[in-house]
Design an enzyme around this catalytic site. Structure first.
Site, PDB file in Angstrom:
ATOM      1  N   ASP A   1      -1.821   4.516  -2.735  1.00  0.00           N
ATOM      2  CA  ASP A   1      -1.084   3.285  -2.445  1.00  0.00           C
ATOM      3  C   ASP A   1      -1.755   2.158  -3.221  1.00  0.00           C
ATOM      4  O   ASP A   1      -2.895   2.297  -3.677  1.00  0.00           O
ATOM      5  CB  ASP A   1      -1.159   3.030  -0.929  1.00  0.00           C
ATOM      6  CG  ASP A   1      -0.030   2.115  -0.446  1.00  0.00           C
ATOM      7  OD1 ASP A   1       0.722   1.608  -1.287  1.00  0.00           O
ATOM      8  OD2 ASP A   1       0.079   1.923   0.772  1.00  0.00           O
ATOM      9  N   ASN A   2      -1.030   1.061  -3.345  1.00  0.00           N
ATOM     10  CA  ASN A   2      -1.604  -0.160  -3.908  1.00  0.00           C
ATOM     11  C   ASN A   2      -2.184   0.003  -5.313  1.00  0.00           C
ATOM     12  O   ASN A   2      -3.349  -0.317  -5.569  1.00  0.00           O
ATOM     13  CB  ASN A   2      -2.660  -0.729  -2.946  1.00  0.00           C
ATOM     14  CG  ASN A   2      -2.013  -1.213  -1.663  1.00  0.00           C
ATOM     15  OD1 ASN A   2      -0.942  -1.813  -1.706  1.00  0.00           O
ATOM     16  ND2 ASN A   2      -2.607  -0.924  -0.537  1.00  0.00           N
TER      17      ASN A   2
ATOM     18  N   CYS B   1       1.680  -8.933   0.762  1.00  0.00           N
ATOM     19  CA  CYS B   1       1.789  -7.495   0.522  1.00  0.00           C
ATOM     20  C   CYS B   1       1.962  -7.277  -0.981  1.00  0.00           C
ATOM     21  O   CYS B   1       2.704  -8.025  -1.642  1.00  0.00           O
ATOM     22  CB  CYS B   1       2.982  -6.922   1.262  1.00  0.00           C
ATOM     23  SG  CYS B   1       3.064  -5.145   1.051  1.00  0.00           S
TER      24      CYS B   1
END
Ligand code: MTE
Length: 871
Positions: A283-284, A151
């Site tokens: 996100d990310n 992750c």
């Protein structure tokens, strides 16, 4: 455990095949006998039990292992294993300890439904098609290969210690390795035949979230590159994918962050540009360090810049042994201690060295690096129904293990152990952290401290996951050390800067420096009532007792927070002005143990849901599922929620409000707003809320809560708490304002836009009771006729009660044919229809500007402040 030994981390014996063969291919698997030299999955019992804590969540169908550490409360499920347990499993992680990152509920797919699971390949292709999983497995060649998923938030807790990022606190076990079986995505592309301009493959899952389905994209050229091994997988470690990991089908993007490997895969869309899915954009990403949380929240440009999107993993390494809090006895100690840990890099780049320092980075020793993945390169047969064909590949997509024997005597003389890794492109882990808003890709040197305690050495890792206390970073921070001074917060000679980096965050100070009383949680909990109401914000205790009468939200909101941690609600719904008032009420700070006790548990509901006769609770959040959404106009909806059982009533007095809480699916930050429902107060089993959606426009950001509500899938749970508000209509002219009852003969009700909802509640309650002689004059201002909310209901009530009420609509942008009043609601308009009277109460609910101007106008007409009530 970590002591010198010849234990290996790689080969776990496999005593039986994990699943019986499902296809002819499976039957031809090479017997996995003793001569087999590849690491095979650790023996697994597989989680079979749905845990009690999951039973009241949308994941009540998912069996799980209780050892997993929950990072975001009960739901959604975001977990990592204890680091030692993960490491001890060896090269392959069993499904029950594999980390999980779910943005929402796990789609429910039964075993019978698996073969018919459909997904599409569409977009910029010559041959779009839809395929079932059964067809995929029959028509395409299957492969099996090991892949490490990581992750992007792995090790984020360290970033959160320096300064709170917009992400929850992963420890160092946000990674796991599986043996995946499936089909190369490139094979599907060859059938679909991408058109000339096609550049990206967007993926979408079946999990509908508040901002749409989860989705992201990768480049088409990467998909077509056989070295990158991008695939669709239906099995993990030889078994059907577990529900949490994408059952029945997921994408696997080796060497990239886990966020790109879309689970429960439904669509592959070939496009010219990268994905515009909300989760791809927000996100990310690693935004530049200079972008503050505020700047990121206010300026969308940062999120739309592909340069900051993360694809390949960066180089990282972690010390597993010594474990956190491990004690090494110096009495009869072995001569040598074996330091051990893992390392990985991204984009198929191989780790080429891991180095250890026990003198603060002055000198480094080379550790042994073991690459279990290589053993699959020599294995050219089928495994779990897929061909293992890695001999020709030059890329490395799995973690490796490093170890180094160090003399215990040397550890005794050292203060810490540092590890850093380097990959084949000479990318090395940095000494210093790169802090960014989302706290992702954290990879500075991993440091374990050593403290001599009597006859032993105690080792401490930087942090512990989630809210778990412990770790040297926490200690440094508490002692006022600056974690970003390049020396792990230790004081250097001549350095007197003790300011933690967090102090740099521009936040309004809620506390006073001269308050140093330490308060325990037991003491706090004694002050949980109307006579004495203490509450906690960010670990500090405030006494709200003297502010109850003046509190615009009513005394009840303070009483509801009394004895509890109110940080989330307070921060979410209070203005800067309100925050600036707080130092006046600051009375002390909680001790550390009390902080942990409060942090760990939100107030529990009183009793099981099925037994509660009323839904709302003033001191605990309760969840109702969204069951229907009615579109009233292009921007207005009625959201209908199912209460916990059919006989349950809402428990909201007329004129009061409730709080609604949704959590941002990416950051888990709470979004909290107050609303007044439009359903009848005595209606059982249901709750209805009329909500105007504030969409994003080129000029305005849009409403976080209303947009999130609008994109909620049916069945999604939303949390409620209440009642709140200082006003209550008791009936027949009797009103309670902050607990003081008075009787009125008439109401002047002034509202605009969605401010009509509390007004509507009171108006309907007055008119519904034929014995209630209270008169109502309602002024409802809107821009256009379509903007008038609840118009039909208001008019019906007014028509049925001609002698008791007067309903006046006025429009600021009236269309042709509008026969009603034009313009805004003003003091002048009110003066035309009403005169000040001590037996009249004016209720106002609308935008701040309207409330301000009406207040000034009415005071100048002779109304008293005590006769004006602003919701
Ligand atoms: N796919 C879907 N459909 N929904 C998700 O929430 N989470 C992503 C990715 N794929 C996610 C998803 C993230 S952020 C990660 S890190 C990985 O799944 C985690 O995979 P795992 O839960 O199987 O370990």
């Amino acid at each position: 455990m970590g002591q010198a030994s010849d234990e290996r981390v790689t080969s776990k014996p496999v005593t039986s095949l994990p699943t019986p063969p499902e296809t002819e291919d499976d039957a031809s698997d090479t017997a996995l006998n003793d001569s087999c030299s590849i690491p095979l999955p650790p023996p697994t019992k597989g989680a079979t039990q749905v845990l009690d804590i999951d039973k009241n969540t949308p994941d009540a169908h998912v069996p799980r292992d209780p050892r997993l550490i929950r990072l975001t409360g009960v739901h959604p499920f975001n977990v990592e294993a204890p680091l030692s347990a993960l490491y001890d499993e060896g090269f392959l992680t069993s499904p029950e300890l594999f980390y999980v990152r779910n943005h929402g509920a796990v789609p429910h797919v039964t075993d019978e439904e698996i073969p018919d699971w459909e997904f599409s390949v569409e977009g910029l292709v010559e041959n779009p098609f839809t395929l079932t999983l059964k067809q995929l497995l029959l028509d395409f060649q299957k492969i099996t290969c090991p892949v490490t998923l990581v992750c992007a938030g792995n090790r984020r807790k360290e970033q959160n210690q320096v300064r709170k990022s917009k992400g929850f606190s992963w420890g160092a076990a946000g990674t796991s390795t599986g043996l995946f079986t499936g089909v190369l995505m490139a094979e599907l592309m060859r059938v679909a035949k991408p058109k000339r301009k096609a550049k990206y493959v967007c993926m979408e899952g079946a999990d509908k979230l508040p901002n749409g389905y989860y989705g992201t994209s990768v480049k088409l050229s990467w998909v077509m590159d056989p070295e990158r091994g991008i695939m669709l997988a239906h099995k993990m470690n030889g078994e059907i994918l577990p529900p949490d990991h994408g059952k029945p089908l997921r994408a696997l993007i080796p060497g990239q962050i886990g966020g790109r490997s879309v689970k429960w895969l439904k669509r592959l869309i070939i496009t010219e540009g990268p994905s515009d899915n909300w989760y791809h954009l927000y996100d990310n990403r690693v935004l530049p360090m200079s972008v503050s949380p505020d700047e990121a929240a206010n300026n969308p440009k940062w999120w739309k810049d592909e340069r900051y999107a993360i694809y390949d993993l960066n180089v990282n390494s972690v010390i597993a042994y010594p474990a956190h809090d491990e004690l090494l006895s110096l009495v009869n100690a072995p001569q040598m201690y074996r330091l051990k840990g893992y390392a990985y890099s991204g984009g198929g780049r191989r780790i080429t060295r891991a180095e250890i320092s026990i003198d603060k980075g002055n000198t480094w020793r080379l550790a042994d690096v073991e690459y279990p993945e290589d053993r699959y390169r020599q294995y050219e047969q089928t495994l779990f129904g897929g061909e293992v064909d890695l001999a020709w590949r030059d890329t490395s997509f799995c973690w490796c293990f490093w170890s180094l024997d160090v003399a215990v005597e040397e550890l005794k003389g050292a203060k810490d152990i540092l590890v850093r890794a380097m990959d084949e492109s000479m990318n090395a882990q940095p000494r210093d952290m790169y802090w960014s808003v989302l706290g992702m890709m954290n990879n500075p040197w991993f440091r374990v401290t050593i403290t001599e305690e009597g006859d032993s050495l105690r080792f401490e890792h930087p942090t512990q996951p989630a809210l778990q206390p412990g770790g040297w970073m926490e200690k440094v921070k508490k002692a006022g050390g600056n974690l970003t001074n390049g020396f792990w917060g230790e004081k250097l000679d001549g350095d007197d800067s003790g300011t933690p980096a967090e102090a740099a965050a521009p936040e309004i100070k809620l506390t006073r420096d001269d308050v140093d009383t330490i308060i325990s949680v037991d003491e706090l909990r004694k002050h949980d009532n109307a006579q004495s109401a203490w509450f906690v914000l960010n670990g500090h205790v405030f006494d709200g007792t003297t502010f109850m009468d003046a509190h615009p939200g009513g005394a009840q909101s303070i009483i509801s927070a009394a004895g509890m941690d109110a940080t989330d609600e307070f921060m979410a719904i209070h203005s800067e002005t309100a925050k600036k008032m707080m130092p006046k009420y600051h009375i002390g700070s909680l001790d550390e143990k009390s902080k942990t006790i409060l942090e760990q548990g939100e107030a529990q509901s009183d009793g099981p849901a099925e037994k509660r006769s009323t839904f709302l609770q003033s001191r605990a959040w309760t969840t109702a599922a969204l069951v229907e959404k009615k579109q009233i106009s292009w921007d207005t909806r009625v959201f209908m929620f199912q209460l916990e059982h059919d006989e349950q009533t809402l428990g909201l007095p007329v004129g009061q409000h409730l709080m609604v809480r949704l959590r941002d699916p990416v950051t888990r930050e709470p979004i909290i707003r107050s609303y007044t429902p439009i359903s009848e107060m005595n209606q059982s089993g249901r709750l209805e809320m009329l909500v105007k959606i504030y969409f994003e426009t080129p000029k305005a950001k849009g409403g976080r809560m209303t947009m999130a509500l609008d994109s909620l899938p049916l069945g999604h749970g939303v949390e409620f708490k209440g009642p709140i508000g200082k006003f209550e209509y008791l009936g027949r002219g009797r009103c309670s304002i902050n607990g003081v009852v008075r009787t009125v003969k008439s109401f002047v009700m002034v509202c605009a836009g969605s401010g009509v909802t509390p007004i509507f509640q009171v108006f309907r309650a007055v008119m519904q009771d034929p014995e209630d002689g209270t008169r109502c004059t309602v002024f409802d201002g809107n821009r256009m006729v379509e903007d008038i909310l609840c118009r039909d209901d208001l008019e019906q009530i007014a028509t049925a009660n001609p002698g008791r009420c007067n309903l006046i609509f006025t429009l600021s942008q009236a269309c042709e044919g509008w026969t009603g009043l034009k313009g805004r609601v003003t003091g002048e308009l009110i003066q035309k229809h009403c005169t000040p009277d001590p037996e009249t109460l004016v209720l106002v609910c609308g935008p701040q500007a309207l409330e301000k101007s009406i207040h000034a106008d009415l005071i100048s007409q002779g109304y008293k402040d005590s006769d004006l009530l602003f919701f």
